[in-house]
Design an enzyme around this catalytic site. Structure first.
Site, PDB file in Angstrom:
ATOM      1  N   ASP A 248       0.869  -1.181   0.000  1.00 50.33           N
ATOM      2  CA  ASP A 248       0.000   0.000   0.000  1.00 50.33           C
ATOM      3  C   ASP A 248       0.906   1.231   0.000  1.00 50.33           C
ATOM      4  OD1 ASP A 248       0.942   0.326   2.536  1.00 50.33           O
ATOM      5  OD2 ASP A 248      -0.948  -0.133   3.527  1.00 50.33           O
TER       6      ASP A 248
ATOM      7  N   ASP B 128      -7.898  -6.771   1.803  1.00 44.70           N
ATOM      8  CA  ASP B 128      -6.822  -7.047   2.750  1.00 44.70           C
ATOM      9  C   ASP B 128      -7.245  -6.525   4.100  1.00 44.70           C
ATOM     10  OD1 ASP B 128      -5.203  -4.414   3.659  1.00 44.70           O
ATOM     11  OD2 ASP B 128      -6.101  -4.120   1.684  1.00 44.70           O
TER      12      ASP B 128
ATOM     13  N   CYS C 211     -13.034 -28.107   9.778  1.00 43.49           N
ATOM     14  CA  CYS C 211     -12.045 -27.173   9.208  1.00 43.49           C
ATOM     15  C   CYS C 211     -10.839 -27.966   8.695  1.00 43.49           C
ATOM     16  CB  CYS C 211     -11.610 -26.146  10.245  1.00 43.49           C
ATOM     17  SG  CYS C 211     -10.340 -25.011   9.651  1.00 43.49           S
TER      18      CYS C 211
ATOM     19  N   CYS D 280      -7.806 -26.796   8.143  1.00 41.33           N
ATOM     20  CA  CYS D 280      -6.511 -26.146   8.409  1.00 41.33           C
ATOM     21  C   CYS D 280      -5.607 -27.056   9.242  1.00 41.33           C
ATOM     22  CB  CYS D 280      -6.709 -24.787   9.086  1.00 41.33           C
ATOM     23  SG  CYS D 280      -6.817 -24.817  10.879  1.00 41.33           S
TER      24      CYS D 280
ATOM     25  N   CYS E 257      -6.591 -27.225  13.048  1.00 42.98           N
ATOM     26  CA  CYS E 257      -7.765 -28.048  13.377  1.00 42.98           C
ATOM     27  C   CYS E 257      -7.521 -29.528  13.089  1.00 42.98           C
ATOM     28  CB  CYS E 257      -8.985 -27.557  12.621  1.00 42.98           C
ATOM     29  SG  CYS E 257      -9.535 -25.950  13.221  1.00 42.98           S
TER      30      CYS E 257
ATOM     31  N   HIS F 110      -5.314 -20.828  11.629  1.00 34.59           N
ATOM     32  CA  HIS F 110      -6.754 -21.114  11.540  1.00 34.59           C
ATOM     33  C   HIS F 110      -7.530 -19.908  11.001  1.00 34.59           C
ATOM     34  CE1 HIS F 110     -10.817 -22.432  12.391  1.00 34.59           C
ATOM     35  NE2 HIS F 110     -11.010 -21.239  12.930  1.00 34.59           N
TER      36      HIS F 110
HETATM   37 ZN   LIG Z   1      -8.994 -24.551  11.469  1.00 39.10          ZN
END
Ligand SMILES: [Zn+2]
Length: 433
Positions: free
Chosen positions: A91, A344, A382, A384, A387, A413
């Site tokens: 930016d 963002d 989830c 990720c 998780c 996460h």
């Molecule tokens: Zn997760």
């Protein structure tokens, strides 16, 4: 053109596209991970790739002060310096300069009061769970500096003081572009004046006129630097030779030359919460030949969908649109529905470091007593890394014990959640759902 729209959703401004950059394609809509100081806090680039991030945005103001744009240029640009192989953005530094300089006690700031926390450009809009002020720029300010007026705006640019040591600096549109060219991200932004949602109509109009004037200057400087890069010996002439020796220096010079030649510049639409100003800003900025557009603050949270629609209904369809500083799940969906492609926000990682985690049922704070004996993952379905491998009880323990792995696992996460939310929205657009 390096942006292709591959699908438009019926009866909606939503679209799915592909934005090509020298470091790979970005499938839009996409959430851009924020790496303010050339690092996404607590997350390695490998982890970032594994959780599905496509692009990282760093901050010009912070990198200019530390470690300095020249040092990043010597490292062959932002991506090489931080070992992020994918697309990068910076930016313009405008938001930080303005939020630092006029945030306290002046109506021209987005940060309306110290009872609010920052989530990027809409910092005044979200009440803080901690009651603290500010964006990444302001959260670590020494107390005496927090209370002083750190920046002065004039028609030519902004003079401000460093939040690190109080030293005086000046950004003009040309200076911002020069710094961003040295940092060498794939996509950069024009230097704009960020106003407060509370600013009067008259002030918004005045600031917008300044932003338009600065946009023209940014574009000329960008074209001038590209022209110089095309002439060849520009970099060896300007930068000291690389200490690694002549051969290496020449190679680096070529690399920087191509970074500059392919760098895209996005202009920023301002105008606050006023429909006529927003539309005037679109007309002015879209006439200038930018590669894409940023939609800047400031409007209130409840007005995001409407204000974004005013803008996107009349922006040229074939260029990408980045909504600056937006990252709350419900705001992302509203912005996608109304035609934005990129977003963002520091919120997912900042909240993660405080133990606040996104779930489909809303946010939870993992430090809450009820999670201490909860041996299920944050979210059962989830995908990720966190998780898949750890329980709520383990995370609760890490936060209570103040272990630094807590920030990493929580950030993984939250980033996965928000990036995946936007990816799912993209999939739904492709399926016309
Ligand atoms: Zn997760």
């Amino acid at each position: 053109m390096n942006f292709k729209i591959i699908k438009r959703k019926k009866n909606s401004l939503a679209r799915a596209g592909i934005l090509e950059t020298p470091h790979g394609n970005i499938e839009t809509p996409a959430f851009v991970a924020v790496g303010t100081k050339a690092t996404v806090k607590a997350v390695t680039p490998e982890q970032l790739q594994a959780l599905g991030a496509q692009v990282v945005l760093a901050n010009t103001y912070h990198l200019y002060l530390q470690p300095g744009a020249e040092r990043i240029e010597k490292a062959d640009g932002l991506g090489k310096f931080m070992n992020w192989p994918g697309p990068t953005m910076t930016d313009s530094g405008g938001f930080q300069v303005f939020s630092l300089g006029v945030a306290f006690g002046n109506k021209t700031s987005k940060i309306a009061s110290s009872n609010f926390r920052g989530t990027g450009r809409f910092s005044s809009l979200y009440p803080s769970p901690q009651g603290g002020a500010g964006s990444d720029a302001t959260e670590n300010l020494p107390v005496p500096l927090q209370l002083s007026n750190l920046a002065k705006i004039d028609e030519d640019g902004v003079t401000f003081r460093s939040h690190l040591d109080g030293s005086e600096h000046r950004f003009t549109p040309e200076k911002s572009i020069e710094i961003q060219q040295k940092i060498g991200a794939d996509i950069i932004f024009a230097f704009d004046e960020c106003t407060s949602p509370e600013a009067s109509y008259e002030y918004q109009k005045e600031a917008m006129a300044r932003t338009h004037h600065w946009a023209t200057r940014c574009l000329s400087k960008h074209q001038e630097l590209k022209g110089e890069a095309a002439l060849g010996n520009f970099y060896t002439r300007r930068s000291p030779p690389c200490p690694a020796g002549k051969g290496k220096a020449e190679k680096i010079s070529e690399c920087r030359q191509s970074l500059t030649n392919q760098q895209m510049l996005f202009g920023i639409v301002q105008g606050g919460r006023y429909e006529d100003l927003r539309k005037e800003s679109v007309r002015e900025i879209s006439a200038l030949g930018f590669d894409g557009f940023g939609i800047g603050g400031s409007f209130e949270k409840k007005d995001i969908a409407t204000a974004v629609r005013w803008v996107n209904e009349i922006l040229p369809e074939e260029k990408p649109r980045h909504l600056l500083g937006i990252g709350e799940p419900e705001d992302l969906i509203a912005a996608i529905e109304n035609g934005c492609d990129l977003f963002d926000c520091v919120a997912p990682t900042r909240m993660a470091r405080n133990g606040t985690l996104y779930t489909k049922g809303g946010r939870i704070n993992i430090t809450n007593a009820k999670f201490a004996d909860d041996f299920f993952p944050i979210e059962k379905d989830c995908g990720c890394y966190t998780c898949q491998n750890f329980s709520r009880a383990y995370l609760a323990h890490l936060f209570r014990a103040k272990e630094i792995l807590a920030s990493t696992l929580a950030s993984i996460h939250n980033l996965y959640y928000i990036i995946n939310l936007v990816k799912t929205a993209r999939q739904k657009i492709l399926e016309d759902k």
